[in-house]
Write a protein that holds these residues in place. Structure first.
Motif, mmCIF file in Angstrom:
data_model
loop_
_atom_site.group_PDB
_atom_site.id
_atom_site.type_symbol
_atom_site.label_atom_id
_atom_site.label_comp_id
_atom_site.label_asym_id
_atom_site.label_seq_id
_atom_site.Cartn_x
_atom_site.Cartn_y
_atom_site.Cartn_z
ATOM 1 N N TYR A 70 -19.905 -23.691 24.392
ATOM 2 C CA TYR A 70 -18.829 -23.770 26.014
ATOM 3 C C TYR A 70 -18.215 -22.673 25.677
ATOM 4 C CZ TYR A 70 -14.848 -24.327 28.022
ATOM 5 O OH TYR A 70 -13.177 -23.622 29.063
ATOM 6 N N ASP A 82 -24.515 -26.361 31.993
ATOM 7 C CA ASP A 82 -23.429 -27.533 31.875
ATOM 8 C C ASP A 82 -22.743 -27.263 30.908
ATOM 9 O OD1 ASP A 82 -24.763 -28.416 34.366
ATOM 10 O OD2 ASP A 82 -26.487 -29.571 32.856
ATOM 11 N N ASP A 142 -18.795 -26.485 31.963
ATOM 12 C CA ASP A 142 -17.890 -27.759 32.570
ATOM 13 C C ASP A 142 -17.337 -28.515 31.693
ATOM 14 O OD1 ASP A 142 -17.615 -29.666 33.928
ATOM 15 O OD2 ASP A 142 -19.155 -30.016 35.341
ATOM 16 N N GLN A 143 -16.751 -28.968 31.044
ATOM 17 C CA GLN A 143 -16.191 -30.228 30.392
ATOM 18 C C GLN A 143 -16.096 -31.635 30.524
ATOM 19 O OE1 GLN A 143 -12.359 -28.181 28.775
ATOM 20 N NE2 GLN A 143 -14.331 -27.833 26.573
ATOM 21 N N THR A 144 -16.487 -31.521 31.867
ATOM 22 C CA THR A 144 -16.548 -33.204 32.289
ATOM 23 C C THR A 144 -18.205 -33.512 31.902
ATOM 24 O OG1 THR A 144 -17.302 -31.987 34.801
ATOM 25 C CG2 THR A 144 -14.802 -31.730 34.200
ATOM 26 N N ILE A 145 -18.682 -32.812 32.372
ATOM 27 C CA ILE A 145 -20.988 -33.426 31.605
ATOM 28 C C ILE A 145 -19.875 -34.256 30.122
ATOM 29 C CG2 ILE A 145 -23.027 -32.750 31.639
ATOM 30 C CD1 ILE A 145 -22.542 -30.955 33.924
ATOM 31 N N LYS A 156 -25.483 -33.712 29.141
ATOM 32 C CA LYS A 156 -26.273 -31.778 29.427
ATOM 33 C C LYS A 156 -27.379 -31.833 28.087
ATOM 34 C CE LYS A 156 -21.407 -29.937 28.417
ATOM 35 N NZ LYS A 156 -20.175 -29.835 27.851
ATOM 36 N N THR A 172 -7.554 -27.452 23.566
ATOM 37 C CA THR A 172 -8.400 -26.664 24.718
ATOM 38 C C THR A 172 -7.696 -26.211 26.028
ATOM 39 O OG1 THR A 172 -10.059 -28.573 23.824
ATOM 40 C CG2 THR A 172 -9.738 -28.295 26.950
ATOM 41 N N GLU A 173 -6.712 -27.533 25.765
ATOM 42 C CA GLU A 173 -5.554 -27.448 27.063
ATOM 43 C C GLU A 173 -4.813 -25.536 27.275
ATOM 44 O OE1 GLU A 173 -2.634 -30.381 26.056
ATOM 45 O OE2 GLU A 173 -3.988 -31.693 27.571
#
Length: 633
Positions: free
Chosen positions: A238, A371, A374-377, A382, A607-608
């Motif tokens: 990522y 991909d 994009d952490q929503t995938i 992926k 992550t946040e």
């Protein structure tokens, strides 16, 4: 007296023809004017003075046309210069700057009332070249973001774009086909080639950057084996993907084809370039050759006729006749042969002096890079979107170039395949068993045999499923971590550290932590980057350690299952003992699973807070390498 009369008659006729003829280029042929007068005026012959004058006129016209063609070449170079100096300028501003800087003072042959006609002609040509250059850029960008262009087709695509533009220019400047204008044709072609070359260089540099970064990630995982687990790889991929995409964005802004008009397409341009040209940097960059499909305005006009599916365009080699259908078919066959020859040259030692790479792996890894940012995938999606559904879909190529990354991706495929197989309530247990056996065979044959002997270090990948080997290399990466049983269990350490997790996921550091870790404070502070507080660094180290332990314990359990099942077959009398040992292994694995879930808060915290750990991965790997040797897995 007759000589003067002939001269006056000729001059009157010549000026009359000039009034209805172009000045750029001048296509009047003085001898034709003279011969028409001979027929219409009933002259017996022309005087020697008139003949000499006509010859002199032809030379002057030739010189003026040469000057005009040189001026057009100057226009092409000026457009490129203005575009390079002002990449943010819109097309109308570029036009204004070019027209303001047109060096009309160099046209010393322009005199009198025809000066205005020359300026109008050159201004029209300058606008045409700018419009066509922008059209080429816009079409290329649209193609890049809307269509999958395979690596091996890039050169042919560039050739086609240049040829299409030359066909348009040939129609607009068709009078140049009537004079000796091959040099001008190549100069204009060079102008369009420079624009396409600018796009091509971006694609090449972007793909080379992607390759370099992925190979660095692979080398990192090779050097620090404790980072070579799927969960940690996903985090690092990522961060690597974000870094790659940001880098390609910066790269794009350095190329003059990226005009203000197409800034709206910046993100799709970057993403599609990474998706489809990941492997493109394997090309050896060299001098870029011009398209050789057409070599004159005449051929470009015919090509334009082909593209418009018209049979009645001018055959300017004999401009009194139309090109018939037989000639059209012959020309079409010639063009097809020319394309095939050019494509063959490009795929061997072609336009860039090296072989063009291509194949599913290019799009696969490139798609995964995009991909992964994009952490929503979900990761399963992926891998599917990258085309890595089975071992036959190109992952072998990834394992050859970036072996550890390739193996980790292979592990992910197996995990998702196993999950799908075992949770399918429709399929019977017998079929599930067959599917599992087929999966193991796919892995061993499809991936293992292809990379046997090429991986520098063995990496665990669900050993029980594929016989404990990868390409014949026994799993042994973590043998150095097998320590005496007198050392404390690492799960106990992770449990004690997890008690320090705050509600927001931060792990609190104090003087007791080094004692728990059984390390010297210097080891902790020696690896800690200056910008992190002690608690932040402890959180990062703990999360990566949990990832690795979860991975190792999973592998250890798999290997224990395999070993105990073999022992049960050999010594059935001890089956009860082995079942008890297997139950203990599963219980230990369950404890690790619970602990792994507990640490999810800390993963979310990282992550946040948008903490990038990739730059400090060597320090993390070094710390875990030292830590893990103090405990028992």
């Amino acid at each position: 007296m007759q000589n003067n009369s002939q001269m006056k008659t000729y001059m009157d006729e010549f000026h009359r023809v000039c009034e209805h003829s172009s000045v750029v280029p001048i296509i009047i042929k003085p001898r034709e004017v003279l011969f028409k007068l001979l027929q219409s005026q009933n002259f017996d012959d022309f005087s020697d003075d008139l003949k000499q004058y006509v010859i002199k006129q032809e030379l002057i016209i030739q010189q003026q046309n040469e000057q005009s063609m040189l001026f057009i070449d100057q226009i092409c170079k000026l457009i490129i210069k203005v575009m390079e100096q002002n990449p943010k300028d819109q097309k109308q501003i570029v036009k204004s700057k070019v027209l303001e800087q047109l060096p009309f003072q160099d046209l010393y042959h322009i005199q009198g009332e025809r000066e205005k006609l020359y300026k109008e002609s050159f201004t029209k040509i300058a606008k045409l070249l700018i419009d066509q250059g922008y059209r080429m850029i816009e079409l290329s960008v649209i193609e890049l973001i809307q269509r999958e262009i395979k690596c091996e087709n890039v050169h042919q695509y560039i050739t086609d774009m240049i040829e299409q533009s030359m066909a348009v220019i040939a129609v607009e400047m068709k009078n140049f086909a009537l004079i000796k204008s091959d040099e001008l044709y190549w100069n204009i072609k060079q102008y369009f080639n420079q624009i396409m070359q600018n796009i091509h260089y971006f694609v090449h540099k972007a793909s080379m950057f992607c390759n370099d970064q992925m190979e660095e990630l692979n080398e990192l995982l090779v050097k620090y084996g404790t980072l070579a687990n799927l969960r940690t790889y996903q985090i690092l991929q990522y961060e690597e993907s974000v870094f790659i995409i940001e880098g390609v964005h910066k790269l794009l802004r350095n190329y003059y084809f990226f005009r203000q008009e197409i800034e709206i397409f910046e993100k799709p341009i970057v993403n599609q370039t990474i998706r489809y040209f990941y492997e493109y940097s394997k090309i050896e960059q060299g001098p870029y050759k011009l398209s050789t499909l057409t070599t004159s305005f005449q051929q470009a006009l015919e090509l334009n006729g082909l593209s418009d599916s018209q049979f009645d365009f001018l055959n300017l080699k004999n401009h009194n006749e139309k090109l018939n259908q037989d000639d059209y078919l012959k020309y079409k066959a010639w063009l097809k042969q020319k394309r095939q020859l050019q494509a063959q040259q490009m795929l061997t030692k072609g336009a860039l002096g090296g072989a063009v790479a291509g194949g599913s792996i290019g799009a696969g890894i490139g798609c995964l890079i995009v991909d992964s940012a994009d952490q929503t995938i979900p990761w399963e999606q992926k891998i599917k979107r990258a085309g890595f559904m089975t071992m036959q879909t190109g992952l072998v190529g990834a394992a050859l170039r970036i072996p550890v990354v390739g193996i980790l991706l292979q592990q992910a495929i197996i995990i998702y395949a196993v999950h799908y197989t075992m949770t399918n309530k429709v399929v019977s247990n017998d079929i599930k068993a067959k599917n599992m056996a087929h999966l193991g065979a796919q892995t061993t044959v499809g991936l293992g045999s292809a990379i046997a002997g090429q991986i520098l270090i063995p990496v665990p990948i669900l050993g029980a499923m594929i016989g404990g080997t990868i390409g014949g290399v026994a799993i042994g990466l973590y043998q150095k971590f097998i320590v005496p049983k007198t050392k404390p269990m690492i799960t106990k350490l992770l449990q004690d550290i997890s008690d320090r997790i705050m509600p927001n996921g931060l792990v609190i550091y104090d003087d007791e932590v080094p004692k728990l870790l059984k390390i010297n404070k210097n080891h902790f502070y020696g690896t800690k980057p200056d910008q992190f507080q002690e608690s932040e660094w402890l959180t990062i180290l703990s999360v990566y350690t949990v990832n690795e332990m979860h991975y190792l314990i999973h592998i250890k359990t798999e290997e224990a299952e395999k070993l105990l099942e073999e022992k049960k077959i050999k010594t059935p009398k001890k089956a009860e003992k082995y079942d008890k040992q297997l139950k203990e292994a599963h219980k230990y694995q369950e404890q690790m699973e619970i602990l792994n879930v507990k640490w999810e808060r800390s993963r979310i915290y990282i992550t946040e807070k948008d903490i990038r750990t990739l730059p400090y991965a060597p320090s993390i790997g070094e710390f875990i390498n030292g830590l893990i040797q103090n405990f028992r897995v």
